[in-house]
Design a protein around this motif. Structure first.
Motif, mmCIF file in Angstrom:
data_model
loop_
_atom_site.group_PDB
_atom_site.id
_atom_site.type_symbol
_atom_site.label_atom_id
_atom_site.label_comp_id
_atom_site.label_asym_id
_atom_site.label_seq_id
_atom_site.Cartn_x
_atom_site.Cartn_y
_atom_site.Cartn_z
ATOM 1 N N LYS A 149 0.904 -1.320 0.003
ATOM 2 C CA LYS A 149 0.192 -0.058 0.069
ATOM 3 C C LYS A 149 0.787 1.277 -0.061
ATOM 4 C CE LYS A 149 -4.107 -2.151 2.098
ATOM 5 N NZ LYS A 149 -3.805 -3.388 2.372
ATOM 6 N N TRP A 152 1.888 3.104 2.703
ATOM 7 C CA TRP A 152 1.366 3.905 3.465
ATOM 8 C C TRP A 152 2.355 4.444 4.512
ATOM 9 C CZ3 TRP A 152 -4.240 1.608 4.061
ATOM 10 C CH2 TRP A 152 -4.711 1.680 2.881
ATOM 11 N N LYS A 208 -4.390 8.124 5.731
ATOM 12 C CA LYS A 208 -4.439 6.624 5.686
ATOM 13 C C LYS A 208 -4.421 6.155 6.924
ATOM 14 C CE LYS A 208 -4.565 6.447 1.170
ATOM 15 N NZ LYS A 208 -5.859 5.940 0.330
ATOM 16 N N ALA A 217 -7.656 3.935 7.767
ATOM 17 C CA ALA A 217 -7.455 2.788 6.573
ATOM 18 C C ALA A 217 -6.406 1.738 7.173
ATOM 19 C CB ALA A 217 -7.130 3.222 5.237
ATOM 20 N N SER A 218 -5.201 2.424 7.939
ATOM 21 C CA SER A 218 -4.051 1.719 8.105
ATOM 22 C C SER A 218 -4.436 0.734 9.430
ATOM 23 C CB SER A 218 -3.087 2.438 8.509
ATOM 24 O OG SER A 218 -2.407 3.212 7.436
ATOM 25 N N GLN A 276 -11.843 9.629 10.007
ATOM 26 C CA GLN A 276 -11.225 8.252 9.556
ATOM 27 C C GLN A 276 -11.609 7.329 10.810
ATOM 28 O OE1 GLN A 276 -7.426 8.311 7.856
ATOM 29 N NE2 GLN A 276 -7.441 10.559 8.061
#
Length: 940
Positions: free
Chosen positions: A788, A790, A817, A820-821, A923
């Protein structure tokens, strides 16, 4: 990334000093300097590859180091960061060795493997078992001669993302933006050293596949490289192997050397920038000559005298006497064409930085005007030589003997450059150092102040016109072809026999007062290391007095009835020794590293600081510890590691304290001398203390020396009782978001307390986690970093405490991110424990890597000393490592999966995120976990 050239750590032939008996006076400087030798042979292939071979049969391993004479100073305008980007690309597989470069290295048990980029070179290195040398040469030659067919757009995009996250990670640190200000101020527009090695976001964004292929063809041919082999190898054996693997690689274009002069500022330049820092920091900088210039050595000595030695002029004046600063330093960063002389002072909180700046300038001016004393030079050079002799133990790695030989060959066209330079150190005089100072430091200075305050908005990319300023001296090199040269298929060689670990016999003895000795002999170099170890670690701090152990340990070498703080520092420098006290969660130790000929006076000093500390400097050292706590809280990683333990262990548990041991600032402020004396008497006692020793001297000699210095030591008062059995709170999974506005990256840490103790046999769990988060090739790292892009790196594993151990995850990720991480990492962990368990292939890779690494795992005395202490802490037998290979072989895939499923509980993890809440919290709110927002401490 901006990386300094490795320190010259020198290897030697066996020295006559190893047979010298300990003396009561320091060994003469000339005697020490004359011993440092590194024999080598060299040859050059027809294609221009220069090969240097240095033989050392102490262990069945070979250090391999490849240096390409291409760094960031060679990058043309608009292509900054290309050398470093290519360092990353060259780890991602070649035409005949597809996939990650670390995979075959790990499989053969390589140690000390990595790559780095500086202004002047890109290097790759690994230390491999002798039987794996042909494979290492195959891999290095394949990425030298057969790389481009494996570099596609997807690989470029991934590694571009990884590099940009590396840049964000560095920039996110306190003082992380200083490097950009420094290079811009010291070097004029167009100078090859003005831009940093990491490059600009804009140039990295604009790098095309055609651009990077052009860059590779122009700079990574064999005629622009040096290969060094050091260790269990000789030139007669090496030559046919090198010919076989490198001989068919065609010469590349011959890059024109990028020349650069040493610039001089027109006038003094004062500048102030603000950052999220706890302490105002002052810098004084000059551009100076490069590594091979004759003035580089006297300038380095001058920097040591000014602020490099523990007894330096700045330490004695600003820290010890006037209490204007909490820390100081001075050093020369030598590069190929230029160097940087840098002085750094952290202002004591509450003191006017302008006043400190005036004193700093006055002290520098006085040194320039009067020069150093002969005694100051003697101490500086003794420390330099001693450091280099300790470096003899490594055959490879970042700064071992292979790197030293390569550096001399690349920068000075002489692998033996180190020996000439060392002789120059030994021959410098007050007059020669003064002359160099007056030549270079009377020029206008760059004076930078970094003050606490709001950092300027982070720029993800610079304007194109700034990125494309012409860079003088760096020229494009014509490509040798339009397409990758794939050529015939090359087959990787099999791995030969790999020797088993030969772990030294461990002997034990006891002094007359019950003080225990644990000893291993390591011959070949005249070095001795001692560690006085006791149970009073950070977990032993009284709950209302967190930071007691650290403050007590910090004060041990700050004064005795017969020696002041400066006296102790000066005496160590005369001996070329180092005494350091420090702690961990369960234990503390007082270490001595010394050249064996100076062991007797070194042991006298060790005994004095251990047995007779006066704690007279408590107010000054307390201030330094408080400043350190403030610095921790301004560092995103430090802040996370201070926060997480209390969340998972609970504030009442001995392990629920800041991992650094620096303590609670309110408690540290109130600590008294009586508190420190009581802690020392309770924990540092001969009946409950061990001295671990690695030395070339026999145990009988050492025991006698220790008996005469420590034999009369007696217990005082009741002993401390180490206990980590306090109850733990029920798991409370959640996300604690520490709001740090303006952060270019989020630091993620997570943890839970496992059911096991560190004294249990945790090898199966550690081996299982190797595939999940414990190695570069782990699933977490390969997903978040390599797939990814990231993060610059993700890791997960166990902190090996004696009591209940924590499972910890660390992942700095790009801000957009963050959520999402966390989601991806949770998914990876849960899949590992359910639908995608550890495979037979992963089990085999882990077992092979750990067994094959063993012969190279105890190269240095420090590594051996650490292993001996670790065995003792975890109640393992002294010969534990002798049998560890059999333990690995016995592990089965089913056993590893069972252990992982039993012990790792992803639903119990507590997550700490340090980042910009305005960008991150939305997030995190989607993850289904409670989110608690806490304002991070603001810069004062």
């Amino acid at each position: 990334m901006r990386l300094a050239i490795p320190a010259l750590l020198f290897a030697s032939a066996l020295s006559p000093l190893s047979a010298a008996p300990p003396s009561t006076k320091p060994a003469p400087l000339s005697v020490l300097a004359d011993q440092v030798k590194l024999p080598y042979e060299q040859f050059t292939l027809a294609n221009g590859l220069r090969v240097v071979v240095s033989t050392d049969r102490k262990a069945p391993v070979v250090g391999v180091s490849v240096w390409y004479h291409a760094g960031s100073k060679d990058e043309p305008a608009g292509k900054t960061g290309f050398a470093h980007l290519f360092e990353h690309l060259m780890f991602n597989g070649s035409e005949n060795a597809p996939g990650d470069f670390f995979k075959p290295l790990e499989s053969v048990g390589a140690t000390d493997y990595n790559g780095t980029t500086s202004f002047d070179r890109t290097n790759f290195f690994e230390t491999v078992p002798t039987g794996a040398l042909p494979l290492a040469l195959f891999l290095e030659s394949d990425r030298m001669g057969h790389l481009l067919g494996a570099v596609g757009q997807e690989t470029l995009d991934r590694q571009r993302g990884v590099v940009q996250n590396e840049k964000r990670q560095d920039d996110n640190q306190p003082y992380g933006l200083v490097q950009y200000a420094e290079q811009q101020a010291l070097f004029p527009d167009g100078h090859p050293y003005q831009h940093t090695t990491i490059g600009s976001m804009a140039d990295l964004d604009h790098a095309s596949l055609a651009d990077v292929r052009e860059w590779f063809r122009g700079h990574y041919g064999p005629n622009n490289a040096v290969l060094v082999l050091s260790g269990d190898i000789d030139a007669a054996t090496a030559r046919p192997l090198v010919e076989k693997y490198f001989g068919d690689i065609p010469r590349g274009p011959q890059p024109l050397p990028t020349m650069a002069s040493v610039p001089t500022l027109k006038a003094r330049k004062d500048e102030t920038i603000h950052d999220q820092v706890a302490t105002t920091r002052l810098y004084r900088q000059w551009a100076v000559p490069g590594l091979t210039d004759p003035d580089s050595v006297p300038l380095d000595i001058a920097a040591s005298v000014l602020g490099g030695l523990a007894s330096s002029r700045l330490d004695n004046a600003l820290v010890r006497k006037e209490h204007l600063a909490v820390s100081v330093s001075a050093n020369v960063e030598p590069m190929e064409r230029v160097g940087e002389f840098e002085v750094q002072v952290d202002v004591r909180p509450g003191v006017d930085p302008k006043l400190v700046g005036q004193r700093l300038d006055a002290i520098i001016a006085d040194l320039i005007a009067t020069g150093p004393t002969a005694d100051e030079i003697q101490r500086a050079v003794t420390q330099e030589i001693a450091g280099r002799i300790f470096g003899l133990e490594k055959v490879g790695g970042f700064s071992g003997r292979a790197a030293v030989l390569a550096q001399g060959a690349v920068y000075a066209n002489d692998p033996g450059f180190y020996e000439k330079q060392l002789k120059q150190y030994a021959n410098e005089t007050p007059a020669s150092v003064k002359a160099a100072l007056q030549k270079w430091l009377t020029r206008p200075v760059y004076a930078l102040t970094v003050a606490p305050g709001a950092r300027a908005p982070y720029e993800e990319a610079k304007a194109v016109q700034e990125a494309e300023k012409p860079i003088h001296g760096a020229t494009e090199v014509a490509a040798s072809g339009a397409a990758p040269a794939t050529g015939p298929k090359r087959i990787a060689p099999p791995v030969g026999d790999i020797a088993a670990l030969t772990y030294p016999a461990i002997a034990r003895a006891t002094l007359s007062n019950g003080l225990k000795l644990v000893y291993a002999q390591r011959t070949g170099l005249p070095l001795t290391r001692l560690a006085i170890t006791f149970d009073g670690g950070f977990a032993a701090d009284p709950k209302g007095k967190l930071g007691t152990a650290t403050l007590m340990l910090s004060l041990l070498d700050e004064g005795t009835p017969t020696r002041g703080s400066a006296d102790i520092a000066s005496e160590q420098e005369h001996l070329g020794s180092r005494i350091a006290a420090g702690g961990s969660m369960d234990r503390s130790e007082i270490d001595l590293a010394v050249l064996t000929p100076n062991l007797a006076p070194g042991m006298d000093l060790l005994a004095d600081v251990t047995l007779h500390p006066t704690f007279a400097e408590i107010d000054r050292v307390r201030g330094e510890q408080l400043a350190g706590i403030e610095s921790e809280m301004s560092d995103p990683e430090g802040l996370a590691s201070r926060t997480l333990p209390g969340l998972i262990y609970g504030p009442g548990h001995p392990y629920g304290v800041p991992a650094s041991g620096s303590g609670d600032p309110a408690a540290v402020t109130k600590l008294t001398k009586a508190d420190l004396v009581a802690f020392k008497d309770r924990w540092l006692r001969p009946s409950d203390t061990s001295i671990f020793i690695v030395s070339d001297l026999p145990l009988g000699v050492l025991r006698s020396m220790l008996e005469s210095r420590f034999g009369a030591w007696k217990n005082i008062g009741p002993a401390g009782a180490a206990s980590t059995d306090s109850p733990l709170p029920a798991p409370k999974p959640r996300i604690v978001l520490l709001d740090r506005p303006g952060s270019p990256q989020s630091v993620i840490q997570a943890g839970e307390v496992l059911g096991a103790n560190g004294t249990d046999e945790l090898l199966p769990l550690i081996a299982a986690n190797d595939a999940l988060g414990g190695s570069f090739l782990s699933r977490l790292n390969m997903d978040i970093r390599e797939t990814k892009a990231w993060s610059y790196g993700v890791q997960a594993g166990i902190s090996r405490y004696a009591g209940r151990v924590p499972y910890l995850i660390s992942a700095p990720v790009q801000t957009d991110k963050t959520g999402a991480s966390i989601q991806a990492m949770l998914g990876d962990i849960k899949a590992f424990l359910t639908t995608q368990p550890l495979t037979d292939t992963e089990r085999e890779r882990t077992v092979e890597r750990n067994i094959r690494q063993l012969p190279g795992s105890f190269e240095t005395g420090t590594e051996l000393l650490d292993a001996m202490q670790r065995n003792d802490l975890l109640r393992r037998p002294d010969d534990y490592y002798t049998h560890i290979a059999d333990k690995y072989r016995a592990l089965t895939t089913d056993e590893l999966n069972t252990v992982a499923r039993r012990d790792i509980r992803p639903n119990d993890l507590v997550w700490v995120v340090v980042g910009d809440a305005a960008k991150v919290k939305p997030q995190l709110d989607t993850l289904g976990l409670p989110v608690e927002v806490v304002k991070a401490p603001a810069a004062q």
